[in-house]
Each structure stands twice: as C-alpha cells, then as structure tokens.
Design a protein around this motif. Structure first.
Motif, PDB file in Angstrom:
ATOM      1  N   CYS A 175       4.878 -37.746 -31.993  1.00  0.00           N
ATOM      2  CA  CYS A 175       4.349 -37.983 -30.703  1.00  0.00           C
ATOM      3  C   CYS A 175       5.928 -38.263 -30.241  1.00  0.00           C
ATOM      4  O   CYS A 175       6.866 -39.808 -30.737  1.00  0.00           O
TER       5      CYS A 175
ATOM      6  N   ASN B 138       2.962 -46.564 -31.676  1.00  0.00           N
ATOM      7  CA  ASN B 138       3.775 -45.388 -31.357  1.00  0.00           C
ATOM      8  C   ASN B 138       5.000 -45.353 -31.421  1.00  0.00           C
ATOM      9  O   ASN B 138       5.663 -45.384 -30.346  1.00  0.00           O
TER      10      ASN B 138
ATOM     11  N   CYS C 115       4.204 -41.574 -22.122  1.00  0.00           N
ATOM     12  CA  CYS C 115       3.774 -40.322 -23.020  1.00  0.00           C
ATOM     13  C   CYS C 115       3.583 -39.096 -21.619  1.00  0.00           C
ATOM     14  O   CYS C 115       3.201 -40.101 -20.753  1.00  0.00           O
TER      15      CYS C 115
ATOM     16  N   GLU D 138      -1.671 -46.138 -20.497  1.00  0.00           N
ATOM     17  CA  GLU D 138      -0.518 -45.484 -21.119  1.00  0.00           C
ATOM     18  C   GLU D 138      -0.549 -44.979 -19.473  1.00  0.00           C
ATOM     19  O   GLU D 138       0.296 -43.843 -19.056  1.00  0.00           O
TER      20      GLU D 138
ATOM     21  N   CYS E  39      -2.898 -33.366 -26.066  1.00  0.00           N
ATOM     22  CA  CYS E  39      -2.066 -33.848 -26.235  1.00  0.00           C
ATOM     23  C   CYS E  39      -1.552 -32.932 -28.077  1.00  0.00           C
ATOM     24  O   CYS E  39      -2.121 -32.422 -28.479  1.00  0.00           O
TER      25      CYS E  39
HETATM   26 FE1  SF4 Z   1       2.257 -39.734 -28.375  1.00  0.00          FE
HETATM   27 FE2  SF4 Z   1       0.842 -39.271 -26.137  1.00  0.00          FE
HETATM   28 FE3  SF4 Z   1       0.074 -37.365 -27.581  1.00  0.00          FE
HETATM   29 FE4  SF4 Z   1      -0.779 -40.727 -27.806  1.00  0.00          FE
HETATM   30  S1  SF4 Z   1      -1.075 -38.794 -25.825  1.00  0.00           S
HETATM   31  S2  SF4 Z   1       0.372 -39.133 -29.726  1.00  0.00           S
HETATM   32  S3  SF4 Z   1       1.392 -40.826 -26.498  1.00  0.00           S
HETATM   33  S4  SF4 Z   1       2.036 -37.914 -27.334  1.00  0.00           S
END
Ligand code: SF4
Ligand code: 13P
Length: 301
Positions: free
Chosen positions: A83, A111, A169, A197, A257
C-alpha cells in the motif's frame, strides 16, 4: 482437480487458514476462510488456531498478522503487493512532532509499515479510529499517515487538537466530486456510502461513512435498494452476494487498487505449495510494533 479444490486440499494439509481483504479479486475471496476489513482481519489472525496464516492482502496486513502472531508462519502470496500510503510518513517526521508537543499521542492508521508502527503510541483502523482516539488521555493527536481519515475523525472530536500528515490513498483520493454529483443525479434514490479515505469533498456528499465492513453492513441492513459506493470495487462481490436484489453503482466501473489485485488464485496456490513467500521480520522491530497494535485491540474492545 480445479485450482480451488487444490487450494482447499493443501490448506488442510498445511494446517492453514486463508484470510482475505474485501479488495482482493473475487476468486480469492471465494476460497478464503474469512474475508473482512483490516480490524476484523487483525482480530481473526489473533484467534486463529492454525499454524499457518495465508494473508490475501497488501504487505502491511500480512506484517500486522505476523507481529500479532510471531510464532506462526504468515504467507503473503505476493510480497510486492504494497500500500503506497503505508510509506507516506517517516520516523524522523514523527520524532520531530513528538519534540514539539508535551501532551501528544501518535496515532497511526494500520495502513503503515512496521517501522512507522514501532514509532507510534497506538494503531487504529477505519472501523475503530473514533473509539480509540476518544479513549486517549492526550489532547494533541498526531494522526499518520492518512490525512483524510485523520480529518474525518478530528471533526468528530473537537476536544482534541489534531496535527495532520500529508498522506493519502491514491485510489480513494482519485474519486471525483463532479462524477459523484452526476451519478447522484442519475440515481436520485441511491444513498452514497463512502470510505473515510475519500477526500472531504466526497465525504460531505455521503449518507454513510465507514470501513469496508461498515459499508457492506450498512447496505445490507438499510431499507433502501440502491447505493452509490465510494470505495474500491472489490467490495462489490460481498455486497452482491449478500444483497442479490439491491443495486450498487460504482463510478466509472469502480476504483481499483492495483496492489490488492496482485493477489491471484494462482499465487495463493503457489504459496501453499511452496510455503513461500513467508513474512520475515526483525524481532526487535516486531516487538516494538506489537505494543501499539495490542493497545488498539484493548481500546477498541
Ligand atoms: Fe492502500 Fe488505497 Fe490500496 Fe487501501 S485501497 S490498500 S489504502 S492503496
Ligand atoms: P478497511 O479497514 O476499511 O477494510 O480499509 C482498508 C483499506 O486499505 C482501505 O483502502
């Protein structure tokens, strides 16, 4: 034998439990023993009687499971699934802010890397941050690394002085307010459910704000039939499983993601076959990161 059957067979042979986050591909969620948000996953990892934990999620999730269960083997099917937000604050920055305030608690979103956790006083997840921060005696709160979650919690605790950090994020911060307004106009009956987020300009349009589990539970219990979901598209699997007659809209097909999507069924099977890659961590760092994680589990009870 299908990939799924092979996974189930090996899981028993290895005395393993498969834990998965809601953002990993549906094919992986389907074979998991437990799918949850970060808080539920941390608790489930602690309660697991199995010798091996296979963690289908990004790096910090497997790391947290290992910190809480140092004696267990924690397999992470893809070590490169990381992440980016977990790295958006440095130990130096934390120590600098510590030096500037006497009555300060460093509150760290889960996170984050183990190194950052080791420099923090308590860990939180989106599901328990309000409860945990409210229970802290300190007035000044340095909230790291996520600015958006920090701002959302700060607004509900006016008695505290929050110092925010510039971390975010990229998946949630990329959601556009204009696109959400268009979607709301197109589906006027739909309730907007958002992850904290998201940026403030998205959150101020939301009818409900909560963790991934919070969003799923809200939609399942709500009387409404139609929802606009402001979080990663992986939650669609559980939302539709639990609510086959309700309608869920995601903007532009849904944010993805890329790190969570690196966890495939093939890699999960490969981990069980080879018992690799296993989470390896420095013992001292693990011990230092464990205390703030355990404090979260205590304060969030
Ligand atoms: Fe990280 Fe955003 Fe993926 Fe969650 S959605 S794991 S905060 S990059
Ligand atoms: P949850 O704890 O709400 O599942 O969120 C984890 C995450 O990475 C959100 O982007």
């Amino acid at each position: 034998m299908s990939l799924e059957e092979r996974v189930q067979q090996l899981k028993l042979e290895r005395d393993a439990i498969i834990l998965a986050h809601y953002y990993v591909p549906a094919e992986v969620q389907r074979v998991a023993d437990f799918v949850g948000d970060s808080y539920a996953l941390a608790k489930r990892a602690m309660a697991a009687p199995q010798k091996v934990i296979v963690f289908a999620g990004v790096h910090f999730m497997g790391e947290s499971a290992k910190i809480l269960n140092p004696e267990k083997t924690v397999l992470v099917p893809e070590l490169a699934a990381d992440c980016p937000m977990a790295h958006m604050v440095s130990p130096e920055k934390i120590e600098e802010v510590r030096g500037a305030y006497e009555d300060l608690a460093v509150v760290c979103y889960i996170n984050s890397t183990a190194e950052i956790k080791a420099h923090s006083d308590v860990i939180v997840t989106s599901a328990n941050a309000l409860k945990v921060v409210r229970a802290l005696p300190e007035k000044n709160i340095f909230f790291v690394p996520d600015e958006n979650l920090g701002r959302f919690i700060a607004a509900q605790l006016p008695e505290k002085n929050f110092i925010l950090n510039e971390g975010h994020c990229h998946v949630h911060a990329g959601l556009s307010r204009e696109r959400l307004l268009e979607e709301m106009e197109r589906h006027p009956q739909a309730e907007v459910l958002a992850h904290p987020e998201c940026t403030a300009e998205i959150l101020e349009l939301a009818h409900y704000i909560g963790s991934t589990s919070g969003i799923i539970n809200y939609a399942t219990e709500a009387e409404g039939e139609e929802f606009i979901i402001c979080t990663e598209e992986g939650v669609a699997y559980e939302l539709r499983e639990k609510n086959p007659h309700k309608t869920f809209h995601f903007m532009d097909g849904g944010p993805i993601c890329p790190d969570m999507k690196l966890i495939t069924l093939e890699k999960l099977l490969h981990s069980l076959e080879t018992m690799e890659p296993a989470m390896e961590m420095d013992e001292d760092k693990m011990a230092r990161a464990k205390a703030p994680l355990e404090r979260m589990l205590e304060l969030a009870k």
